[in-house]
Design a protein around this motif. Structure first.
Motif, PDB file in Angstrom:
ATOM      1  N   UNK A 220       0.831  -1.207   0.000  1.00 50.43           N
ATOM      2  CA  UNK A 220       0.000   0.000   0.000  1.00 50.43           C
ATOM      3  C   UNK A 220       0.865   1.256   0.000  1.00 50.43           C
ATOM      4  N   UNK A 221       1.872   1.276   0.869  1.00 47.88           N
ATOM      5  CA  UNK A 221       2.731   2.454   0.965  1.00 47.88           C
ATOM      6  C   UNK A 221       3.552   2.653  -0.308  1.00 47.88           C
ATOM      7  N   UNK A 222       3.930   1.564  -0.947  1.00 46.11           N
ATOM      8  CA  UNK A 222       4.685   1.652  -2.199  1.00 46.11           C
ATOM      9  C   UNK A 222       3.842   2.262  -3.307  1.00 46.11           C
ATOM     10  N   UNK A 223       2.542   2.057  -3.244  1.00 50.98           N
ATOM     11  CA  UNK A 223       1.646   2.540  -4.292  1.00 50.98           C
ATOM     12  C   UNK A 223       1.356   4.030  -4.176  1.00 50.98           C
ATOM     13  N   UNK A 224       1.500   4.587  -2.975  1.00 54.74           N
ATOM     14  CA  UNK A 224       1.120   5.979  -2.750  1.00 54.74           C
ATOM     15  C   UNK A 224       2.100   6.953  -3.401  1.00 54.74           C
ATOM     16  N   UNK A 225       1.646   8.172  -3.706  1.00 52.79           N
ATOM     17  CA  UNK A 225       2.545   9.181  -4.278  1.00 52.79           C
ATOM     18  C   UNK A 225       3.689   9.528  -3.333  1.00 52.79           C
ATOM     19  N   UNK A 226       4.829   9.897  -3.899  1.00 48.98           N
ATOM     20  CA  UNK A 226       5.971  10.323  -3.078  1.00 48.98           C
ATOM     21  C   UNK A 226       5.638  11.653  -2.410  1.00 48.98           C
ATOM     22  N   UNK A 227       6.435  12.023  -1.412  1.00 49.38           N
ATOM     23  CA  UNK A 227       6.127  13.203  -0.608  1.00 49.38           C
ATOM     24  C   UNK A 227       6.132  14.488  -1.427  1.00 49.38           C
ATOM     25  N   UNK A 228       6.961  14.557  -2.481  1.00 48.93           N
ATOM     26  CA  UNK A 228       6.979  15.759  -3.320  1.00 48.93           C
ATOM     27  C   UNK A 228       5.609  15.979  -3.968  1.00 48.93           C
ATOM     28  N   UNK A 229       5.023  14.894  -4.480  1.00 49.22           N
ATOM     29  CA  UNK A 229       3.694  14.994  -5.089  1.00 49.22           C
ATOM     30  C   UNK A 229       2.648  15.242  -4.012  1.00 49.22           C
ATOM     31  N   UNK A 230       2.826  14.600  -2.872  1.00 49.98           N
ATOM     32  CA  UNK A 230       1.912  14.811  -1.750  1.00 49.98           C
ATOM     33  C   UNK A 230       1.867  16.283  -1.345  1.00 49.98           C
ATOM     34  N   UNK A 231       3.045  16.894  -1.237  1.00 48.82           N
ATOM     35  CA  UNK A 231       3.095  18.306  -0.841  1.00 48.82           C
ATOM     36  C   UNK A 231       2.443  19.184  -1.898  1.00 48.82           C
ATOM     37  N   UNK A 232       2.635  18.846  -3.153  1.00 49.68           N
ATOM     38  CA  UNK A 232       2.023  19.616  -4.227  1.00 49.68           C
ATOM     39  C   UNK A 232       0.501  19.552  -4.141  1.00 49.68           C
ATOM     40  N   UNK A 233      -0.043  18.346  -3.956  1.00 46.78           N
ATOM     41  CA  UNK A 233      -1.503  18.207  -3.874  1.00 46.78           C
ATOM     42  C   UNK A 233      -2.044  18.860  -2.607  1.00 46.78           C
ATOM     43  N   UNK A 234      -1.274  18.813  -1.505  1.00 50.99           N
ATOM     44  CA  UNK A 234      -1.687  19.502  -0.283  1.00 50.99           C
ATOM     45  C   UNK A 234      -1.775  21.013  -0.525  1.00 50.99           C
ATOM     46  N   UNK A 235      -0.765  21.558  -1.197  1.00 51.19           N
ATOM     47  CA  UNK A 235      -0.766  22.981  -1.518  1.00 51.19           C
ATOM     48  C   UNK A 235      -1.998  23.362  -2.320  1.00 51.19           C
ATOM     49  N   UNK A 236      -2.281  22.573  -3.336  1.00 47.62           N
ATOM     50  CA  UNK A 236      -3.415  22.873  -4.204  1.00 47.62           C
ATOM     51  C   UNK A 236      -4.720  22.803  -3.424  1.00 47.62           C
ATOM     52  N   UNK A 237      -4.900  21.735  -2.657  1.00 44.65           N
ATOM     53  CA  UNK A 237      -6.162  21.577  -1.942  1.00 44.65           C
ATOM     54  C   UNK A 237      -6.360  22.679  -0.909  1.00 44.65           C
ATOM     55  N   UNK A 238      -5.271  23.124  -0.252  1.00 43.52           N
ATOM     56  CA  UNK A 238      -5.436  24.208   0.714  1.00 43.52           C
ATOM     57  C   UNK A 238      -5.788  25.509   0.022  1.00 43.52           C
ATOM     58  N   UNK A 239      -5.033  25.854  -1.015  1.00 44.19           N
ATOM     59  CA  UNK A 239      -5.246  27.143  -1.664  1.00 44.19           C
ATOM     60  C   UNK A 239      -6.580  27.221  -2.386  1.00 44.19           C
ATOM     61  N   UNK A 240      -7.052  26.100  -2.905  1.00 47.95           N
ATOM     62  CA  UNK A 240      -8.375  26.106  -3.523  1.00 47.95           C
ATOM     63  C   UNK A 240      -9.458  26.465  -2.518  1.00 47.95           C
ATOM     64  N   UNK A 241      -9.226  26.145  -1.273  1.00 46.94           N
ATOM     65  CA  UNK A 241     -10.238  26.388  -0.259  1.00 46.94           C
ATOM     66  C   UNK A 241     -10.177  27.737   0.398  1.00 46.94           C
ATOM     67  N   UNK A 242      -9.380  28.657  -0.139  1.00 46.28           N
ATOM     68  CA  UNK A 242      -9.249  29.985   0.452  1.00 46.28           C
ATOM     69  C   UNK A 242     -10.083  31.008  -0.309  1.00 46.28           C
ATOM     70  N   UNK A 243     -10.743  31.873   0.431  1.00 44.02           N
ATOM     71  CA  UNK A 243     -11.509  32.943  -0.186  1.00 44.02           C
ATOM     72  C   UNK A 243     -10.573  34.053  -0.655  1.00 44.02           C
ATOM     73  N   UNK A 244     -10.952  34.678  -1.754  1.00 40.42           N
ATOM     74  CA  UNK A 244     -10.253  35.871  -2.184  1.00 40.42           C
ATOM     75  C   UNK A 244     -10.597  37.014  -1.232  1.00 40.42           C
ATOM     76  N   UNK A 245      -9.679  37.941  -1.005  1.00 39.37           N
ATOM     77  CA  UNK A 245      -9.984  39.078  -0.121  1.00 39.37           C
ATOM     78  C   UNK A 245     -11.061  39.996  -0.687  1.00 39.37           C
ATOM     79  N   UNK A 246     -11.416  39.840  -1.964  1.00 36.10           N
ATOM     80  CA  UNK A 246     -12.459  40.692  -2.557  1.00 36.10           C
ATOM     81  C   UNK A 246     -13.760  39.933  -2.767  1.00 36.10           C
ATOM     82  N   UNK A 247     -13.872  38.768  -2.123  1.00 37.69           N
ATOM     83  CA  UNK A 247     -15.073  37.946  -2.254  1.00 37.69           C
ATOM     84  C   UNK A 247     -16.278  38.640  -1.631  1.00 37.69           C
TER      85      UNK A 247
END
Length: 527
Positions: A407-434
């Motif tokens: 299972x662990x061998x199948x998962x994305x490496x940490x570099x890809x993990x960090x990239x997807x974490x970045x995307x998922x967090x930033x997608x969930x942020x409101x713009x200051x002009x919302x």
């Protein structure tokens, strides 16, 4: 690497990036319980991709060769559960024919990987206590000509989570979630909540003058959609700089996934009450995505109907409005050119009731639907074992012994993990002009007033009635969330922006947003 170290990685990187601790805490709560079947069911009903679940009336077709064990159905037969109306399915046909990905895996992971695109379907059972749980998962590696495999939960007597039966069930759920996040990212979020909305914005801007009552009604909702999508095409889905190829299994083949999605997309999908009935999911308990989107639909549709009746004293006035009728023609003739019957979108509208429905569908899809699928991605998707974006080895064969090492061998490496974490967090942020349906001064959130184009006291009165109903709706959500392990307030009116992106005057202004800066820098680095 282990699940525990991945939780630590999530926590440490979140601290390092200065991400909101409350949002990170919610994501860590999901990481704590993600292996539970009840959590799998909750995400199916309340996660960012909660629109696929459909009642099952027969097990013919793709389910014919699968067997659901009676212990998973509390001792009932499948036919009894179907008769009760308590068996449901989630199917992702959007991935049919999509080749494996991983074209940039070597630059990210240090070695060339194949990110497997596997067809994944799931049967879920509504238990006697009302909880929804998965009971059968079907995986098919059609790209490599492999037969479908079937996976079921272990019996209640097996309580050892490290047992191969438990690990095989966990592994199957992870493959299903991988398929889901690919469909979510490309179809639910980008295609429906962004690209589709641009059709309405372009048609309105092309055909309606600023003084037109329908333009004034739509303007707070359609503003900003076009420039945001222009930027997305430059950074996210640009064939030469495709950010999705960096972390999604299906990211190498965007056009094919989009084509598959729009082959089955119709106007009726936007009419939320009809969609709920078509899928047969009116009575599932705790389906909060359904409950809150329908509450928004009811409030907004009443508001839109009032505004339409103020603008058009009779149905005949709707028919005679050539500028308005040209909007409908544009959507069909240009937006859905080549689609059979214009994907079900009307090419003309002859009465006020149908006009109100059409405008409600546009406004709800732009604001409410986009909010539901966009602003909770980090909570659901930040922890990779819960929802892996890509899988680096081939899916399991039937009866293959599954180990944690595999299972662990199948998962994305940490570099890809960090990239997807970045995307998922930033997608969930409101713009200051919302701007939102309700103001929240303490959080510096601006409400609908001051952003509308109402010019008559009667129109402003309609808006005030809508705002009052939104306030009552917010109170219901606040009360409902008391004592919940995981709150569901993503669709509270104080959290629901009026548009996909508000007040986006220029591309340059939006480029200051952290998400697009992140994409731009990472894409430039990789490519």
């Amino acid at each position: 690497i282990s699940f525990s170290t991945m939780k630590t990685f999530l926590k440490e990187k979140s601290d390092e990036m200065g991400w909101d601790k409350e949002i990170v805490f919610e994501a860590l709560k999901v990481a704590k319980i993600f292996r539970q079947d009840e959590e799998f069911g909750r995400q199916t009903l309340c996660g960012p991709n909660a629109l696929y679940i459909t009642k099952v009336t027969t097990l013919e077709g793709r389910w014919a060769e699968g067997t659901v064990p009676e212990h998973a159905l509390e001792g009932k037969s499948v036919q009894d559960v179907i008769a009760e109306g308590h068996l449901f399915e989630v199917i992702f046909d959007e991935l049919i024919g999509v080749p494996h990905g991983g074209s940039f895996s070597k630059r990210l992971a240090g070695l060339k990987q194949t990110w497997h695109v596997v067809l994944a379907d799931c049967l879920l059972y509504q238990r006697n206590d009302g909880k929804l749980v998965p009971v059968l998962i079907r995986l098919e590696n059609r790209n490599d000509g492999q037969a479908a495999t079937w996976w079921t939960p272990p019996g209640p007597e097996n309580t050892n989570l490290d047992d191969p039966e438990h690990l095989a069930w966990l592994y199957a759920k992870m493959w299903f979630r991988c398929a889901e996040v690919n469909v979510y990212s490309l179809c639910t979020h980008f295609a429906r909540a962004h690209a589709t909305n641009e059709l309405f914005a372009v048609a309105a801007y092309r055909n309606l003058p600023n003084a037109h009552p329908v333009f004034r009604l739509l303007q707070p909702h359609i503003q900003g959609i076009i420039p945001v999508n222009v930027q997305a095409r430059a950074v996210l889905v640009n064939p030469d700089k495709n950010a999705f190829t960096l972390f999604l299994s299906a990211g190498d083949n965007l056009r094919m996934v989009f084509n598959n999605y729009y082959k089955q997309f119709t106007y009726e999908d936007l009419i939320l009450p009809n969609d709920v009935k078509k899928r047969g999911v009116e009575d599932i308990p705790e389906y909060l995505f359904r409950d809150d989107t329908l509450s928004h639909w009811e409030i907004i549709s009443e508001y839109v109907a009032e505004m339409v009746h103020l603008a058009y004293p009779s149905d005949e006035d709707v028919v005679k409005d050539e500028e308005l009728q040209n909007v409908f023609k544009d959507v069909v003739d240009f937006g859905f050119r080549g689609y059979e019957n214009g994907a079900g979108f009307p090419r003309e509208i002859s009465d006020r009731e149908k006009l109100a429905e059409y405008l409600t569908a546009i406004i709800v899809n732009i604001s409410v639907f986009h909010t539901a699928v966009n602003f909770q991605t980090f909570t659901s998707y930040a922890f990779p074992p819960s929802v892996p974006t890509c899988m680096a080895i081939a899916p399991p064969k039937q009866n293959e012994k599954i180990t944690m090492k595999l299972i662990l061998k199948c998962l994305p490496v940490l570099e890809i993990t960090f990239f997807s974490m970045n995307i998922s967090f930033n997608l969930g942020q409101f713009s200051p002009i919302e701007r939102f349906y309700l103001a929240q001064p303490a959080e510096n959130k601006l409400g609908v007033f001051g952003e509308n184009m109402a010019v008559a006291p009667e129109q402003e009165a309609c808006m005030r009635r809508m705002a009052e109903k939104m306030r009552e709706f917010k109170v219901k959500i606040d009360v409902r969330n008391v004592g919940r392990y995981l709150k569901y307030d993503v669709l509270s009116p104080v959290n629901t922006p009026l548009t996909t992106q508000t007040n986006c005057e220029t591309v340059r202004a939006r480029l200051k947003d952290r998400l697009l800066l992140l994409f731009s820098s990472l894409v430039q680095y990789i490519f």
